[in-house]
Scaffold this active site. Structure first.
Site: not given
Ligand code: NDP
Length: 478
Positions: A128, A182, A185-186, A189
């Site tokens: 990222s 990940k 994480h997105n 986000e």
């Protein structure tokens, strides 16, 4: 000279990662399906370090020291399988194939299992930080076998972002764990950006602050507990004036948010895991609604609002800040809860403190808050939910009065705040001693004999709704 690592796929992300390795002293063998990208990289940046130009995957493999490390950075999906298929016959036992693209973790699990059968390591790594991060230091979330990390880890740690000198790269778990982390994480986000959007809408539509004025508010907010990359760049975007019209930039951009799919993946996976990531889900749905421009245009004439004329309370801007902070905390709590559920489902030993530590620098959700989250999970006594960590329980409780005021004002004024309000509902749902799920169970038992459990007796029961309504013991089907 044998290269330390080979990179195939030299579009923006692959090229920048290759340059990052070279700038850190590694010799990097370069390959791209069409040679033009390889040549462009060498022409523009060839003096940044030691590169080896290759024209085929066979040449790339020949250029590498053993065990070989081949990093694939091609378009996610079928191209990754195609490159793996071509690479495998060229490799020897113990070599490491790395996929640093945005692959779905289930694809990574499948590829890892297939390559393990051939004695090869397959490492899916989440990266990222966008283009700039890839070049200057991304946050890196590697999966794959622990053994492969011994060979690959030091290189990844060297090129990663640093937080107080600590690399934002650590092995997170086997097979698809890196890509899963990940993905979450997105998802976080998405929620982070949506709560910022809701705050901005409230500041404008309820408090009357123009974008340039809001930019000052966000700059101020960035100095406190909300301090983060996304709040910082929000101020920058809001302060920007369109050169063509002289209007605020945000007023000339079409209000329809795009998505590449990782938010959707997060929600689909959460649904399968039974993890209630309502804030993340509402963020994905909010983008979906924004994209339904035709329906939105029709709604202007068809759907009435009947908004109340409420007086915006004194201190409303500070209330919005607190509501944003509380909603953001809920999104992180939900994302982390999903990690816990996935760890149980997939047999990953995810260390939540280490994962939070990886997100402290380099990535899009980097925020001061993550250092506190890391500390909460580093404790011997790990909280069952992030919100239960004493520091966070206090912080969110302090924000609750403002949070309720903001959601109430938004509802009265007809300003949609799906994440502010659903996060508050999650918070209240968690706290509530009795939920109406008991009634749901009663309904399910009546129409489908799905059975229920009692608060005062062991076992599973069914009521003979169509008969004398007596209760019988039953086989558990709920
Ligand atoms: P793209 O996703 O645009 O992919 C282009 C690259 O893939 C080119 O090198 C292209 O080669 C190659 N390619 C496409 N199809 C094939 C194929 N069938 N066989 C071999 N090579 C193929 O590149 P990006 O650099 O934007 O992204 C790479 C990966 O990184 C993606 O998974 C993307 O989702 C992810 N990404 C991650 C970001 C982050 O912040 N972590 C940001 C952006 C992307 P050719 O030049 O010959 O066409």
């Amino acid at each position: 000279m044998s290269a330390h690592i080979g990179v195939t796929g030299l579009a923006v992300m692959g090229a920048n990662l290759a340059r990052n390795f070279a700038r850190n002293g590694y010799t990097v063998a370069l390959h791209n399906r069409s040679a033009a990208k390889t040549d462009a990289l060498l022409e523009n940046h060839g003096d940044e370090g030691d590169f080896v130009r290759t024209e085929s995957l066979a040449e790339l493999v020949d250029a590498l020291e053993k065990p070989r490390r081949v990093l694939i950075m091609v378009k996610a999906g079928a191209p990754v399988d195609s490159v793996i298929e071509q690479l495998v016959p060229l490799l020897d036992e113990g070599d490491i194939v790395i996929d640093a693209g945005n692959s779905h973790y289930e694809d990574t699990r499948r590829r890892e299992a297939a390559l393990a059968e051939k004695g090869l390591h397959f490492v899916g790594i989440g990266v990222s930080g966008g283009e700039e991060g890839a070049l200057l230091g991304p946050s890196i979330m590697p999966g794959g076998s622990r053994a492969s990390y011994d060979s690959l880890g030091p290189m990844l740690e060297k090129i990663s972002a640093k937080y107080d000198g600590e690399p934002c790269c650590r092995w997170v778990g086997t097979d698809g764990a890196g890509h899963f982390v990940k993905m979450v994480h997105n998802g976080i986000e998405y929620a982070d950006m949506q709560v910022i959007g809701e705050a901005s809408d409230l500041l404008r539509s309820a408090a009357g602050l123009e974008p340039a004025e809001q930019a000052e508010v966000f700059t101020e907010w960035n100095k406190g507990e909300l301090s983060s990359f996304l709040i910082e760049i929000t101020a920058e975007v809001l302060a920007h004036t369109d050169a063509r019209t002289g209007k605020p930039f945000v007023d000339v951009v079409v209000d329809s948010a795009g998505q590449k799919g990782t938010g959707r993946w997060t929600v689909v996976s959460a649904l399968e895991l039974g993890s209630p990531v309502s804030g993340i889900a509402e963020s994905v749905f909010a983008r979906g609604l924004s994209s339904q421009r035709d329906q939105r245009a029709l709604a202007q004439d068809i759907l009435a609002g009947h908004e109340d004329q409420v007086q915006v309370p004194e201190g409303f801007v500070e209330d919005v800040r607190q509501a944003l902070f509380a909603s953001k905390l809920v999104s992180y709590a939900q994302g982390i809860d999903m990690l816990t559920a996935a760890a149980a489902e997939y047999g990953w030993d995810l260390k939540l403190d280490e994962i939070a530590s990886l997100w402290r620098a380099g990535c899009i959700i980097r925020a001061e808050l993550l250092d506190d989250i890391m500390k909460a999970y580093a404790d011997e006594d790990k909280p069952a939910n992030l919100l239960f960590a004493p520091a966070f329980a206090t912080a969110i409780a302090d924000a609750v009065p403002a949070w309720r005021r903001v959601v109430a004002v938004a509802v009265q004024l007809g300003i949609p705040v799906p994440v502010f309000s659903s996060s508050l509902a999650y918070y209240d749902g968690l706290r509530r001693k009795r939920l109406p799920a008991a009634l749901t169970q009663g309904l399910r038992d009546l129409f489908g004999a799905h059975t229920y459990r009692r608060v005062d007796a062991e076992g599973t029961f069914h009521t003979l709704w169509g008969g004398d309504k007596s209760e019988v013991s039953a086989v558990d089907t709920h």
